[in-house]
Design a protein around this motif. Structure first.
Motif, PDB file in Angstrom:
ATOM      1  N   SER A 275    -123.656 -25.471  15.940  1.00 37.83           N
ATOM      2  CA  SER A 275    -122.693 -24.396  16.155  1.00 37.83           C
ATOM      3  C   SER A 275    -123.576 -23.399  17.188  1.00 37.83           C
ATOM      4  O   SER A 275    -122.682 -23.019  18.144  1.00 37.83           O
ATOM      5  N   LEU A 276    -124.719 -23.201  17.115  1.00 35.32           N
ATOM      6  CA  LEU A 276    -125.280 -22.365  18.250  1.00 35.32           C
ATOM      7  C   LEU A 276    -125.200 -23.057  19.539  1.00 35.32           C
ATOM      8  O   LEU A 276    -124.848 -22.445  20.552  1.00 35.32           O
ATOM      9  N   ALA A 277    -125.574 -24.273  19.568  1.00 32.80           N
ATOM     10  CA  ALA A 277    -125.227 -25.101  20.835  1.00 32.80           C
ATOM     11  C   ALA A 277    -123.938 -24.964  21.390  1.00 32.80           C
ATOM     12  O   ALA A 277    -123.493 -24.856  22.576  1.00 32.80           O
ATOM     13  N   ALA A 278    -123.014 -25.520  20.626  1.00 37.03           N
ATOM     14  CA  ALA A 278    -121.524 -25.636  20.959  1.00 37.03           C
ATOM     15  C   ALA A 278    -121.090 -24.121  21.454  1.00 37.03           C
ATOM     16  O   ALA A 278    -120.246 -24.172  22.521  1.00 37.03           O
ATOM     17  N   GLY A 279    -121.720 -22.915  20.788  1.00 40.21           N
ATOM     18  CA  GLY A 279    -121.077 -21.727  21.127  1.00 40.21           C
ATOM     19  C   GLY A 279    -121.652 -21.553  22.581  1.00 40.21           C
ATOM     20  O   GLY A 279    -120.904 -20.795  23.403  1.00 40.21           O
ATOM     21  N   ALA A 280    -122.806 -21.596  22.925  1.00 47.62           N
ATOM     22  CA  ALA A 280    -123.450 -21.352  24.057  1.00 47.62           C
ATOM     23  C   ALA A 280    -122.763 -22.252  25.378  1.00 47.62           C
ATOM     24  O   ALA A 280    -122.571 -21.771  26.189  1.00 47.62           O
ATOM     25  N   VAL A 281    -122.476 -23.610  24.844  1.00 44.79           N
ATOM     26  CA  VAL A 281    -121.993 -24.514  25.922  1.00 44.79           C
ATOM     27  C   VAL A 281    -120.450 -23.940  26.265  1.00 44.79           C
ATOM     28  O   VAL A 281    -119.878 -23.868  27.322  1.00 44.79           O
TER      29      VAL A 281
ATOM     30  N   ALA B 285    -120.390 -20.896  28.276  1.00 41.46           N
ATOM     31  CA  ALA B 285    -120.927 -21.197  29.697  1.00 41.46           C
ATOM     32  C   ALA B 285    -119.448 -21.676  30.421  1.00 41.46           C
ATOM     33  O   ALA B 285    -119.169 -21.082  31.528  1.00 41.46           O
ATOM     34  N   LEU B 286    -118.727 -22.588  29.887  1.00 37.72           N
ATOM     35  CA  LEU B 286    -117.405 -23.130  30.459  1.00 37.72           C
ATOM     36  C   LEU B 286    -116.498 -21.929  30.700  1.00 37.72           C
ATOM     37  O   LEU B 286    -115.808 -22.067  31.892  1.00 37.72           O
ATOM     38  N   LEU B 287    -116.285 -21.208  29.659  1.00 37.20           N
ATOM     39  CA  LEU B 287    -115.187 -20.272  29.780  1.00 37.20           C
ATOM     40  C   LEU B 287    -115.618 -19.224  30.652  1.00 37.20           C
ATOM     41  O   LEU B 287    -114.607 -18.769  31.305  1.00 37.20           O
ATOM     42  N   LEU B 288    -117.015 -18.805  30.889  1.00 33.94           N
ATOM     43  CA  LEU B 288    -117.174 -17.871  31.696  1.00 33.94           C
ATOM     44  C   LEU B 288    -116.911 -18.280  33.061  1.00 33.94           C
ATOM     45  O   LEU B 288    -116.485 -17.659  33.958  1.00 33.94           O
ATOM     46  N   VAL B 289    -117.349 -19.784  33.436  1.00 28.65           N
ATOM     47  CA  VAL B 289    -117.349 -20.236  34.833  1.00 28.65           C
ATOM     48  C   VAL B 289    -115.616 -20.368  35.206  1.00 28.65           C
ATOM     49  O   VAL B 289    -115.349 -19.907  36.417  1.00 28.65           O
ATOM     50  N   ARG B 290    -114.962 -20.608  34.196  1.00 32.34           N
ATOM     51  CA  ARG B 290    -113.408 -20.548  34.548  1.00 32.34           C
ATOM     52  C   ARG B 290    -112.889 -19.309  34.738  1.00 32.34           C
ATOM     53  O   ARG B 290    -112.010 -19.240  35.328  1.00 32.34           O
ATOM     54  N   ALA B 291    -113.624 -18.414  33.989  1.00 35.70           N
ATOM     55  CA  ALA B 291    -112.762 -16.944  34.103  1.00 35.70           C
ATOM     56  C   ALA B 291    -113.331 -16.627  35.526  1.00 35.70           C
ATOM     57  O   ALA B 291    -111.991 -15.842  36.110  1.00 35.70           O
ATOM     58  N   VAL B 292    -114.011 -16.498  35.958  1.00 37.73           N
ATOM     59  CA  VAL B 292    -114.684 -15.910  37.194  1.00 37.73           C
ATOM     60  C   VAL B 292    -114.143 -16.871  38.456  1.00 37.73           C
ATOM     61  O   VAL B 292    -114.622 -16.425  39.553  1.00 37.73           O
ATOM     62  N   ALA B 293    -113.656 -17.879  38.218  1.00 37.71           N
ATOM     63  CA  ALA B 293    -113.309 -18.956  39.329  1.00 37.71           C
ATOM     64  C   ALA B 293    -112.187 -18.361  40.327  1.00 37.71           C
ATOM     65  O   ALA B 293    -111.440 -17.614  39.934  1.00 37.71           O
ATOM     66  N   LEU B 294    -112.134 -19.018  41.353  1.00 37.42           N
ATOM     67  CA  LEU B 294    -110.973 -18.392  42.113  1.00 37.42           C
ATOM     68  C   LEU B 294    -109.992 -18.665  41.713  1.00 37.42           C
ATOM     69  O   LEU B 294    -109.509 -19.868  41.023  1.00 37.42           O
ATOM     70  N   PRO B 295    -108.611 -18.045  41.841  1.00 40.53           N
ATOM     71  CA  PRO B 295    -107.493 -18.221  41.310  1.00 40.53           C
ATOM     72  C   PRO B 295    -107.004 -19.283  42.297  1.00 40.53           C
ATOM     73  O   PRO B 295    -107.134 -19.717  43.341  1.00 40.53           O
ATOM     74  N   ASP B 296    -105.871 -19.871  41.858  1.00 39.85           N
ATOM     75  CA  ASP B 296    -105.027 -20.922  42.810  1.00 39.85           C
ATOM     76  C   ASP B 296    -104.199 -20.110  43.746  1.00 39.85           C
ATOM     77  O   ASP B 296    -103.444 -19.247  43.252  1.00 39.85           O
TER      78      ASP B 296
ATOM     79  N   LEU C 145    -112.909 -14.050  29.836  1.00 38.78           N
ATOM     80  CA  LEU C 145    -113.986 -13.254  29.311  1.00 38.78           C
ATOM     81  C   LEU C 145    -114.030 -13.135  27.682  1.00 38.78           C
ATOM     82  O   LEU C 145    -114.933 -13.191  27.286  1.00 38.78           O
ATOM     83  N   PHE C 146    -112.883 -12.586  27.152  1.00 41.17           N
ATOM     84  CA  PHE C 146    -112.670 -12.470  25.867  1.00 41.17           C
ATOM     85  C   PHE C 146    -112.892 -13.790  25.106  1.00 41.17           C
ATOM     86  O   PHE C 146    -113.454 -13.979  24.007  1.00 41.17           O
ATOM     87  N   GLY C 147    -112.302 -14.982  25.732  1.00 41.71           N
ATOM     88  CA  GLY C 147    -112.690 -16.206  25.193  1.00 41.71           C
ATOM     89  C   GLY C 147    -114.084 -16.716  24.901  1.00 41.71           C
ATOM     90  O   GLY C 147    -114.480 -17.264  23.861  1.00 41.71           O
ATOM     91  N   ALA C 148    -114.718 -16.179  26.065  1.00 43.84           N
ATOM     92  CA  ALA C 148    -116.170 -16.734  26.221  1.00 43.84           C
ATOM     93  C   ALA C 148    -116.997 -15.935  25.220  1.00 43.84           C
ATOM     94  O   ALA C 148    -117.924 -16.516  24.483  1.00 43.84           O
ATOM     95  N   LEU C 149    -116.823 -14.379  25.130  1.00 41.89           N
ATOM     96  CA  LEU C 149    -117.506 -14.063  24.091  1.00 41.89           C
ATOM     97  C   LEU C 149    -116.941 -14.204  22.801  1.00 41.89           C
ATOM     98  O   LEU C 149    -118.112 -14.206  21.848  1.00 41.89           O
ATOM     99  N   GLY C 150    -115.796 -14.285  22.622  1.00 42.24           N
ATOM    100  CA  GLY C 150    -115.264 -14.967  21.071  1.00 42.24           C
ATOM    101  C   GLY C 150    -115.953 -16.115  20.865  1.00 42.24           C
ATOM    102  O   GLY C 150    -116.480 -16.439  19.605  1.00 42.24           O
TER     103      GLY C 150
END
Length: 213
Positions: free
Chosen positions: A40-46, A49-60, A169-174
């Motif tokens: 669960s610790l590994a899954a939460g960290a991965v 990271a994925l949600l954070l990268v998606r959150a700060v990515a360029l918009p379409d 960001l909220f999803g990544a923190l959650g």
């Protein structure tokens, strides 16, 4: 030790040990419960990271251009929360004064400096938010920029960019907090339940119920 009816002291009966392999549930559930915590610790960290990268990515981008080219895009009904639009430039350091908009009625809405920063590095270089504008009239707009050929621009609805950023960001923190907490709680519960059930099973094997008449 116990006393016989004749006054002699006799040793207490020895309890026959129970083979742990006979107990149920299996000891393998201890391993399952223990594995839930690091997994669960590994899954939460991965996921974080994925949600954070998606959150700060360029918009379409609704429209993009480079150099001194022009591009068009359409503003839908203003009730669709697309009034705020964001202008991005690459490389970082370009200014929104290099670009101009033409509205469907011929007006020239002006870009203003953004109220927050958003910078992104991708495989094609670095991007930065350089301007924002409010567009209330539906229809087709034209974006025209004057810059060197290697300078790129893109415009996107503000609701899409800020909404993706905030929810991401909220999803990544959650995910960083919820998944590990869920795994730790589930793992500890599984270990405790397994231990209790094995102890009860051991008592049943040591003290089987008396046979019926």
């Amino acid at each position: 030790m116990r006393h016989s009816p004749h006054g002699r002291t006799e040793p207490a009966p020895r309890t026959t040990p129970v083979d742990p392999r006979r107990l149920r549930p299996s000891r393998a559930w201890y391993w399952v419960g223990g594995a839930l915590v690091p997994l669960s610790l590994a899954a939460g960290a991965v996921l974080f990271a994925l949600l954070l990268v998606r959150a700060v990515a360029l918009p379409d981008f609704a429209a993009s251009t480079h150099g001194s080219q022009s591009a068009t895009f359409t503003v839908q009904d203003p009730d669709h929360t697309e009034q705020g639009w964001l202008l991005y430039g690459s490389p970082r350091g370009v200014d929104h004064t290099a670009c101009a908009l033409t509205a469907p009625d011929g007006r020239r809405p002006a870009f203003s400096y953004p109220t927050f920063n958003h910078q992104v590095e991708d495989e094609n270089g670095s991007w930065a938010m350089i301007g924002m504008v409010t567009l209330t009239e539906p229809g087709e707009y034209s974006l025209t920029c004057r810059a060197a050929d290697d300078v790129r621009f893109g415009i996107a609805p503000g609701a899409q960019s800020t909404g993706t950023l905030v929810t991401g960001l909220f999803g990544a923190l959650g995910s960083l907090l919820f998944l590990p907490a869920l795994g730790i709680a589930g793992g500890l519960t599984l270990v405790v339940v397994t231990a209790v059930r094995r102890a009860r099973h051991r008592q049943r094997l040591l003290h089987p119920p008396a046979p019926g008449p």
